[in-house]
Scaffold this active site. Sequence first.
Site, short mmCIF file in Angstrom:
data_model
loop_
_atom_site.label_atom_id
_atom_site.label_comp_id
_atom_site.label_asym_id
_atom_site.label_seq_id
_atom_site.Cartn_x
_atom_site.Cartn_y
_atom_site.Cartn_z
CG ASP A 67 -0.26 -0.08 2.52
OD1 ASP A 67 0.98 -0.27 2.53
OD2 ASP A 67 -0.93 0.08 3.56
CG HIS A 262 20.53 4.01 -20.93
ND1 HIS A 262 19.37 3.66 -21.57
CD2 HIS A 262 20.85 5.24 -21.40
CE1 HIS A 262 19.01 4.64 -22.40
NE2 HIS A 262 19.90 5.60 -22.31
CG ASP A 283 22.84 11.72 -19.60
OD1 ASP A 283 22.00 12.60 -19.31
OD2 ASP A 283 22.78 11.01 -20.64
CG ASP A 294 18.78 14.17 -21.66
OD1 ASP A 294 19.74 13.79 -20.96
OD2 ASP A 294 18.38 13.54 -22.66
CG HIS A 373 24.34 7.58 -28.32
ND1 HIS A 373 24.21 8.91 -28.69
CD2 HIS A 373 25.49 7.52 -27.59
CE1 HIS A 373 25.22 9.61 -28.19
NE2 HIS A 373 26.01 8.79 -27.53
CG HIS A 377 16.47 12.63 -27.19
ND1 HIS A 377 15.84 13.35 -26.21
CD2 HIS A 377 17.66 12.21 -26.68
CE1 HIS A 377 16.61 13.37 -25.13
NE2 HIS A 377 17.73 12.69 -25.38
CG HIS A 384 14.32 9.47 -24.82
ND1 HIS A 384 14.62 8.21 -24.37
CD2 HIS A 384 15.46 10.19 -24.74
CE1 HIS A 384 15.91 8.17 -24.03
NE2 HIS A 384 16.42 9.37 -24.23
CD GLU A 420 21.81 12.59 -26.16
OE1 GLU A 420 22.45 11.87 -25.37
OE2 GLU A 420 20.58 12.71 -26.13
CE1 TYR A 424 29.42 7.53 -24.61
CE2 TYR A 424 28.97 7.52 -26.97
CZ TYR A 424 28.71 8.01 -25.71
OH TYR A 424 27.76 8.98 -25.53
NE ARG A 458 25.34 10.95 -23.14
CZ ARG A 458 25.57 9.76 -22.60
NH1 ARG A 458 26.26 8.86 -23.27
NH2 ARG A 458 25.13 9.45 -21.39
CD GLU A 460 21.86 14.61 -23.28
OE1 GLU A 460 22.30 14.07 -22.25
OE2 GLU A 460 20.82 14.24 -23.86
MN MN Z 1 19.60 12.64 -24.02
#
Ligand code: MN
Length: 489
Positions: A67, A262, A283, A294, A373, A377, A384, A420, A424, A458, A460
């Site tokens: 709950d 990620h 990130d 982001d 990647h 976006h 996203h 971004e 890598y 990266r 971004e």
């Molecule tokens: Mn992003």
Amino acid sequence: MAEANCVKPFTMKHFSRSGCTLKVPMSLFRENRERLVSRLQTNSEVSAEGTFVVLQGGEEVPFNDTDVNWPFRQESFFQWCFAVEEPGCYGALDLAAGTSILFVPRLPPEYAIWEGRLRTLEEFKERYEVDEAHYTDEIAPVLKEKRAHLLLTLSGKNSDSGLCAREAVFDGIAEFEVNNSILYPEICECRVIKSPEEIKVLRYVCKISSDAHKVVMRTMRPGMMEYQGESTFSHYVYHTGGCRHVSYTCICGSGHNSSILHYGHAGSPNDKVIEDGDICLFDMGGNYCGYAADITCTFPISGKFTEDQKLIYNAVLKARDAVIAAAKPGVAWTDMHLLANRVVLASLKEGGLLVGDVEDMIKAGLNEVFQPHGLGHLLGLDVHDVGGYLPNHPERSKEPGLRKLRTARILLAGMVLTIEPGCYFVDCLLDAALENPDQAKFLVAEELKRFRGFGGVRIEDDVLITETGVENLTDVPRTVEEIEKEMER
Ligand SMILES: [Mn+2]
């Protein structure tokens, strides 16, 4: 003591968290509703008379069978239309009259013990600047009384998650004709173009998130845990910026972990000790009134870049600068992705890691080996954001690199996107490229060895597409010099 003297009145017509955080006027959402209604009024498949949009808001989500609930986050289409903070609501828009109706749950009186005094319908109507407020057990009779005959409900697949929007269902819906295909692409298209008021919110959440990144950069030291960066960021955006939520799980990778796109997920919860010499890729983005930032910053934990770190960092920075200089209305996002890839590959070649012709490398798919990647976006209520792939817009490409893009659209003024680019060193991708003669011929294996375990970079930014180019909503140190200065100790 009178409530008005000690507590922010519920019926204030804006979202804010304190005197110091941004006041988001409820008129922002009324304008969103007006934009949607006007768009649907010009849709030849719809006759406005007797037609109502019906949306169902988000519900509480419990921790498994308990709950205790997850902190509530409003469903994004409902947030875009109504900005209602309470779960379990519905909303309707009358296409002919252009009016809005909010339906709220009728809570048993004893809920006041757990949740505080229950708000009246009049208070909800005033708080959210809607034309009428009723209880959710009255939806069918209210719509009947207004002679509704066609209901437009939301049904469509999110092109990033593959999951479907939740279509409104209520007691008595069977008494109406329902169309669930018209609304989705129209409301998505409305969400793609941000209004001036929405841009103010995005500018605010990007500023708070930028400031939080700077605090993180200034306070991280070798020997600290990655999650301490996450902790500092979350604290800053909430304590100073009123952001109760971050927009996605914070990614705080150091060393090799900075190549894991990620990282920070449940199985790797930012729990490594940051070693001296590691590069950090953080990130993180706050969330205010539903709107997301982001932002990624990459920096050396020591405060000084090594020569190898500088080589990779500057390759990515050059790609970011090239895209910022070139992006404007009319430009294809796929071309921006390839531009970034070309700049990075050319820099790696200059640095002695690659040999051969950059265009040939792209034909061989090497761009996806180093940046697995998309360039960026759409950004809005969802990190996203919706609208990446809609009917009458370019479809997802099948080409290496481009196939990873969350949108292939032609840029329009009023879009907000992330830029971004990254580079890598991912073991499984490098191993496969070395095994593949079409790609291996470009790789200088001896030099690349040194970068195993390096991680990745990266950069971004969140940008607004203007009539002439881009406005960068992000404000963090970006050049090697700026970062080293920020981290001076
Ligand atoms: Mn992003």
